[in-house]
Design a protein around this motif. Structure first.
Motif, PDB file in Angstrom:
ATOM      1  N   PRO A 118      22.741 -75.067 146.519  1.00  0.00           N
ATOM      2  CA  PRO A 118      23.912 -75.719 145.913  1.00  0.00           C
ATOM      3  C   PRO A 118      24.841 -74.676 145.296  1.00  0.00           C
ATOM      4  O   PRO A 118      24.458 -73.529 145.065  1.00  0.00           O
ATOM      5  N   GLN A 119      26.064 -75.090 145.000  1.00  0.00           N
ATOM      6  CA  GLN A 119      27.017 -74.167 144.388  1.00  0.00           C
ATOM      7  C   GLN A 119      26.556 -73.742 143.005  1.00  0.00           C
ATOM      8  O   GLN A 119      26.710 -72.590 142.607  1.00  0.00           O
ATOM      9  N   ARG A 120      26.058 -74.696 142.241  1.00  0.00           N
ATOM     10  CA  ARG A 120      25.547 -74.376 140.905  1.00  0.00           C
ATOM     11  C   ARG A 120      24.021 -74.492 140.968  1.00  0.00           C
ATOM     12  O   ARG A 120      23.471 -75.516 141.340  1.00  0.00           O
ATOM     13  N   LEU A 121      23.347 -73.415 140.575  1.00  0.00           N
ATOM     14  CA  LEU A 121      21.894 -73.357 140.720  1.00  0.00           C
ATOM     15  C   LEU A 121      21.254 -72.993 139.386  1.00  0.00           C
ATOM     16  O   LEU A 121      21.642 -72.016 138.737  1.00  0.00           O
ATOM     17  N   GLU A 122      20.295 -73.781 138.969  1.00  0.00           N
ATOM     18  CA  GLU A 122      19.570 -73.517 137.721  1.00  0.00           C
ATOM     19  C   GLU A 122      18.332 -72.672 138.033  1.00  0.00           C
ATOM     20  O   GLU A 122      17.516 -73.035 138.869  1.00  0.00           O
ATOM     21  N   PHE A 123      18.217 -71.554 137.340  1.00  0.00           N
ATOM     22  CA  PHE A 123      17.075 -70.662 137.548  1.00  0.00           C
ATOM     23  C   PHE A 123      15.997 -70.958 136.501  1.00  0.00           C
ATOM     24  O   PHE A 123      16.259 -70.845 135.301  1.00  0.00           O
ATOM     25  N   PRO A 124      14.788 -71.338 136.919  1.00  0.00           N
ATOM     26  CA  PRO A 124      13.725 -71.615 135.949  1.00  0.00           C
ATOM     27  C   PRO A 124      13.202 -70.331 135.316  1.00  0.00           C
ATOM     28  O   PRO A 124      13.303 -69.240 135.900  1.00  0.00           O
ATOM     29  N   ALA A 125      12.640 -70.455 134.129  1.00  0.00           N
ATOM     30  CA  ALA A 125      12.033 -69.301 133.452  1.00  0.00           C
ATOM     31  C   ALA A 125      10.747 -68.915 134.180  1.00  0.00           C
ATOM     32  O   ALA A 125      10.080 -69.762 134.776  1.00  0.00           O
ATOM     33  N   PRO A 126      10.367 -67.618 134.137  1.00  0.00           N
ATOM     34  CA  PRO A 126       9.165 -67.171 134.851  1.00  0.00           C
ATOM     35  C   PRO A 126       7.901 -67.904 134.429  1.00  0.00           C
ATOM     36  O   PRO A 126       6.983 -68.076 135.218  1.00  0.00           O
ATOM     37  N   ALA A 127       7.840 -68.340 133.166  1.00  0.00           N
ATOM     38  CA  ALA A 127       6.614 -68.961 132.666  1.00  0.00           C
ATOM     39  C   ALA A 127       6.489 -70.428 133.035  1.00  0.00           C
ATOM     40  O   ALA A 127       5.479 -71.061 132.739  1.00  0.00           O
ATOM     41  N   GLU A 128       7.506 -71.014 133.659  1.00  0.00           N
ATOM     42  CA  GLU A 128       7.451 -72.425 134.014  1.00  0.00           C
ATOM     43  C   GLU A 128       6.519 -72.646 135.205  1.00  0.00           C
ATOM     44  O   GLU A 128       6.174 -71.716 135.940  1.00  0.00           O
TER      45      GLU A 128
END
Length: 510
Positions: free
Chosen positions: A401-411
């Protein structure tokens, strides 16, 4: 009736026997290759060995190295040969040529290296000279004063905990039976026997570092502190004992392994070294480690609930069977489990699962779950049970997608560049050879073990931690994600990423 001299010699021997017993060394029924230079210490050791070896059912041989560094070196060699001829002891000699010493190597280092290389070679050749000689030990004549001098030399140069071990009682098949005796005691027993020895005139040269400590520095300290040597010796023995534990822990990853099915085993090669050295302490440590790894307290098996005492008798039986042929090794620990040699490793198996014909492992050795997920456009998921825990992995592949949410490494959720993955995901535990490059370290791949250390992942958790792998065959498998700790830099989302692979790994009962 025992004459006074013989009685005095027996009394002199008692502390040495007690020291050897405290170190767990039993040289009975073996061959003792004595490193004899002709000096006071080595001659005292030779006479002690002549008194002791017959009672232990052991035989003697002598090795002498002529370094040719002094005018009297040839005379020393002839002196040792004469003693051995008189006592009927076979003697191996070697004459060195200092002209062949590497230019950048000190005389002391060159002489020591060549000396010990010859001792090992002579020990290896003994069975050819006299078959059936039993285990072979190399005995050197270092005594307590040597250890104290070594400690002060190292302190003067700067040293750490390893340096505070001084001179080890044992290194491989090399042992030092007189290490607890002082130089004064050695000279006293030689005087008691009227024994002659050769004096190395270079021992008086205080330009040599060790001799400076011996003749100039330590006499003043000993005068002020009469018990100095005994206290330092006791400290060095304590550090050596602690050091054995550290050495065993450092070797853990090399000796305690898992096979292709994830079953714990001990490296056959590593165990063979411990057997050769008759290192009961290390064998005990590793057998207990194998027990814990094979049958954790949480496991639902009879073996995990049966207490085991790994006795010296069990370890000696292990060594005996190993020498008869590792392929047939089967040592019973109790009614529920045994040690068995298979597939280049030592396994701890439930006794009931051992096939008498040696043709299989039984149900205990079914491979642990290795989950495979075929990636498709859209979503897929797989659930499984692993060591009593219920896991679910959900995989979703979609255009970026155009806007992408990056999860935290610990998730428990992570996103990747889908085009960098093969069409198959594998979920398994760690294996030998796994390497990992956390985000931001693409050019610095490291062992997965190193990453676990950096993340301070508990040791007890590492072998059960699910790892997500990209690859269809073992040769192509590359760790991509350690859920809850980090993902590999090789699979990260970048500006050129066209499709996203989103993974969510959950455990219902962590």
């Amino acid at each position: 009736m025992i004459n006074p001299t013989e009685q005095a010699l027996n009394l002199w021997d008692l502390p040495t026997q007690a020291f050897l017993a405290s170190q767990g060394w039993d040289g009975s029924g073996s061959t003792w290759l004595l490193a004899v230079s002709g000096g006071a210490d080595s001659i005292a050791m030779l006479h002690w060995a002549r008194r002791t070896a017959p009672r232990a059912g052991s035989v003697l041989a002598v090795a002498h190295v002529n370094h040719r560094l002094r005018p009297g070196a040839d005379t020393d060699r002839d002196f040792v040969l004469g003693i051995c001829e008189r006592f009927g002891i076979p003697c191996f000699t070697r004459d060195l040529d200092p002209a062949f010493r590497p230019v950048r190597e000190s005389v002391e280092m060159w002489a020591r290296r060549e000396r010990y290389a010859f001792f090992e070679a002579a020990a290896d050749s003994l069975p050819d000279v006299k078959p059936g000689m039993g285990p072979i030990w190399i005995l050197t004549a270092h005594q307590r004063d040597d250890l104290v001098e070594t400690l002060f030399q190292r302190l003067g140069r700067g040293t750490g905990p390893r340096g505070l071990r001084g001179i080890p009682f044992r290194r491989g098949r090399i042992v030092r039976p007189l290490l607890s005796r002082s130089r004064a005691e050695v000279l006293a027993v030689l005087g008691l026997q009227g024994a002659a020895w050769r004096e190395d005139e270079s021992n008086a040269d205080t330009a040599i570092d060790r001799n400076w400590y011996r003749h100039r520095y330590l006499p003043f300290l000993r005068h002020a502190e009469p018990g100095l040597d005994a206290r330092l010796f006791s400290m060095a023995m304590d550090v050596q004992a602690i050091g054995k534990g550290f050495d065993a822990l450092e070797a853990e990853e090399a000796l305690l392994q898992s096979d292709a099915h994830g079953v714990p085993r001990l490296s056959r090669e590593g165990v063979g070294i411990k057997v050769t050295e008759e290192d009961l302490e290390s064998l005990d440590f590793w057998v207990r480690g194998l027990l814990r790894a094979s049958f954790p307290a949480s496991a639902a098996s009879v073996a995990s609930r049966r207490p085991v005492r790994v006795t010296k008798e069990i370890l000696r039986e292990f060594i005996r069977q190993w020498r008869n042929g590792p392929e047939t090794l089967q040592v019973r620990l109790n009614g529920a489990m045994s040690l068995n040699c298979r597939n280049q490793g030592i396994y701890c198996v439930e006794t009931a699962s051992i096939d008498p014909k040696g043709q299989g492992w039984g149900k205990k050795y079914c491979p642990p779950p290795v989950q495979r997920v075929i990636l498709i456009e859209g979503s897929s998921h797989v659930s499984w049970q692993w060591e009593g825990r219920n896991y679910t992995l959900k995989a979703r592949r979609y255009p970026r997608p155009q806007r992408l949410e990056f999860p935290a490494p610990a998730e428990e959720r992570a996103i990747f560049d889908a085009d960098l993955f093969s069409c198959t995901l594998v979920i398994r535990t760690r294996q030998d050879g796994d390497r990992f490059s956390p985000l931001g370290t693409a050019s610095r791949s490291r062992k997965l073990k190193t990453f676990f250390n950096e993340e301070k992942i508990p040791i007890g958790k590492r072998d059960s931690l699910p790892i997500v792998i990209s690859g269809q065959s073992p040769d192509e498998e590359t760790p991509a994600w350690v859920p809850g700790y980090g993902m590999s830099d090789f699979f990260k989302v970048s500006g050129s990423t066209s499709h996203i692979l989103e993974l969510v790994l959950t455990c219902e009962n962590p």
